[in-house]
Design a protein around this motif. Structure first.
Motif, short mmCIF file in Angstrom:
data_model
loop_
_atom_site.label_atom_id
_atom_site.label_comp_id
_atom_site.label_asym_id
_atom_site.label_seq_id
_atom_site.Cartn_x
_atom_site.Cartn_y
_atom_site.Cartn_z
N ILE A 137 -35.67 -9.17 -25.57
CA ILE A 137 -36.20 -7.94 -26.16
C ILE A 137 -37.03 -7.18 -25.14
CG2 ILE A 137 -37.86 -7.02 -27.83
CD1 ILE A 137 -37.03 -9.06 -29.81
N LEU A 187 -37.92 -10.17 -34.88
CA LEU A 187 -36.72 -10.84 -34.41
C LEU A 187 -35.89 -11.47 -35.52
CD1 LEU A 187 -35.12 -11.90 -31.91
CD2 LEU A 187 -36.59 -13.93 -32.00
N SER A 226 -34.54 -6.66 -35.28
CA SER A 226 -33.82 -6.74 -34.01
C SER A 226 -32.30 -6.74 -34.16
CB SER A 226 -34.26 -7.97 -33.23
OG SER A 226 -33.72 -9.14 -33.80
#
Lengths: 344, 344
Positions: free
Chosen positions: A260, A292, A337
């Motif tokens: 990320i 996430l 995400s």
DNA sequence: AAATTTAACGCAAACGTTTGCATTATGAAT
DNA sequence: ATTCATAATGCAAACGTTTGCGTTAAATTT
């Protein structure tokens, strides 16, 4: 310091009863009258009698304690497992004694030797990274100590196991990336000497194959310990890949977070340009921005299951099942995400 | 399953020696000749003799195990402490048995009762949040079981303690903010019923005072459990404060990270507009961007110190010291969240 | 009233190791 | 040749609890 504590015999003398009667009274034995039972219990309370559990353990050959061997206590996954073990064991009146192998085979061997000393009635273990052959655990089994492995389980002998379906979870995660439109999906894999990481890689591959996506070896980066730092270096490699990736499934959360951050610095928009999925649902995964997407590996529940299984093995007189493998259900937790804003 | 294991007596018969000789030979007693020692040891090896540690514990009244009572194993701070305890204890031949109070007083009381059963030779504990009076621990002390507390220690009776200087650490952190030019410094405080959080607040106040900075009650937000979510809500409150803050010292890392994220979303530049410091050096603090300045509370070392202290207490025949408090040195880890780019 | 069952409790061994003291054998000193 | 110290091992009790079996007295049955 050295107070000589009150024993069951003292109680007996005090009450003009035989030690055996005291023992039975306190244990609610049916052959003892209610009258003496209360008499004994009251006196025990009065004199603050505390039974010597060591003497008891010695006599009945039951310690009511189970040994737990983990690589490291301070790894969140293991601390969750231990918590689950303690939780269940406590309810059942067992206590848990902890050893950490520090992922060293020698130390693990030492520990298994110690554990043969009649101290524990059962052992729950997660193999050290270094461990390839697990004969030292066989010795435990040989002398009649029930054994349950979790997570990293031995492949060289039959035993009780608590695992998750790493293949399935990885498959599900990868397919989720495919479903939201990813075409070029990379994978950060763990050491292939360890079964769980091998399974995650296989799950990833299988999902690609099933969905007709091509697979290139360049789409896979291998990490040794899946640390944050290793993740950074893998991510940087991915940045240089011939065509831009639009999805990455990582074998753990730390490397996923590296991805990320590295890709964000390279001006990728997450999840729109690149969707990312981790593994384990570490606390950080719901804090990092974007949150996430990850696999809940249900560490606490694994611990509970392990404790339940080992206690059943300890207490069942007639063990008919030679070995048992339980697979704990995982869960894909979809977070930012992997939520593309553009329609698929 | 039920193998009857080889005992010391079996060995004795096998070698035509007395059990006492075997015992002494294995224990390297000086009165036994080298010849028989090796003879005994070889036979022991041959027959795979494993001493029954329970029988031994029973006879010598020494279990070589220490009990650890923690609020929750899966809280990273505690898992680090436990790791430190296990590390030192293992080296010294002790094993550690773990109990979690789950921050419940009732459960903590149950546990202290269990621990009186001669099972452990010493107890290391961190008080449950609910615990205000710790008489149940006094009982342990009364029957001669050494006791060491860490982190959350009792205030209502004298005992051994492993702590950090929370006041000093908070003072240092706050003063660091002042040194880099912050004038309006807020604080997210923990529950003031707990000593350590009180001390952190006091340290913060003292630093302000020493440096002639005014103190307003609006600069302090109180959190009950210092969770990430609570941090978010405190941070939002801070955003509404009459004048903009330029520094915030938080009683833990989770709330500090909330502050980073909330203020970033409000278009604050960290650390230029607002510098932030957390407490505990959780793994996330070096991953979050910007990296979080925080206090290393040396949890692992605390565990080691606790183990060292308790084992000394167990083994020292003549304990001259009635109680001892060790303060572990903390360390301010300066990272990006408090590195202003503009000169001061 | 004798025989038999039942209830309540005591006796004593056992669990495997450790340890103070006694015993024997060996060599040294008188 | 006797005494004495020393070395090496054995004897037996002890640790506190549990448990199979025996004992006693009371209750029940015949």
């Amino acid at each position: 310091m050295k107070k000589s504590r009150i024993t069951l015999k003292d109680l007996a003398k005090e009450l003009n009863l035989a030690p055996s009667t005291i023992s039975r009274a306190l244990g609610d034995h049916p052959a003892i009258s209610e009258a003496t039972k209360t008499r004994v219990k009251e006196k025990a309370e009065e004199l603050a009698f505390i039974p010597n559990s060591i003497a008891s353990s010695f006599r009945r050959k039951k310690t009511r304690s189970i040994g737990v061997v983990v690589p490291r206590i301070d790894v969140h996954f293991h601390s969750l497992v231990i918590s689950g073990i303690e939780e269940y064991a406590y309810k059942k009146g067992y206590n848990v004694t902890i050893f950490q192998s520090k992922d060293s085979l020698t130390r693990e061997k030492e520990i298994t030797k110690i554990l043969q000393n009649n101290m524990v009635e059962g052992v729950i273990a997660c193999l050290a990274i270094e461990t390839k052959r697990s004969d030292h655990f066989k010795n435990l089994k040989k002398i009649g100590i029930p054994l349950v492995f979790y997570d990293r389980v031995p492949s060289d002998f039959e035993s009780n196991k608590i695992v998750i379906n790493d293949f399935g979870a990885a498959f599900q995660a990868t397919e989720h990336l495919i479903n939201i439109g990813c075409k070029n999906i990379g994978h950060i894999a763990g050491p292939q000497t360890t079964g769980i990481f091998k399974a995650r890689l296989e799950g990833y591959k299988a999902a690609l194959k099933k969905n007709g996506l091509p697979f290139h070896s360049g789409l896979i980066k291998y990490a040794n310990n899946l640390s944050y730092e290793e993740g950074v270096s893998c991510a940087k490699d991915f940045l240089k890949y011939k065509e831009p990736l639009d999805g990455i499934f990582c074998a753990n959360d730390y490397t996923a977070i590296s991805v990320i951050q590295v890709f964000q610095k390279a001006d990728y928009k997450i999840p729109d340009d690149l969707s990312i999925i981790g593994f384990s649902n570490y606390p950080i995964s719901r804090i990092i921005e974007p949150n996430l997407t990850t696999i809940n590996d249900r560490a606490f529940e694994m611990g509970q299951a392990a404790a339940k299984l080992i206690i059943r093995q300890i207490e069942d007189e007639e063990v008919l099942i030679d070995s048992e493998t339980q697979s704990i259900k995982t869960e894909l937790i979809i977070r930012e995400s992997s939520m593309k804003k553009r329609a698929v």
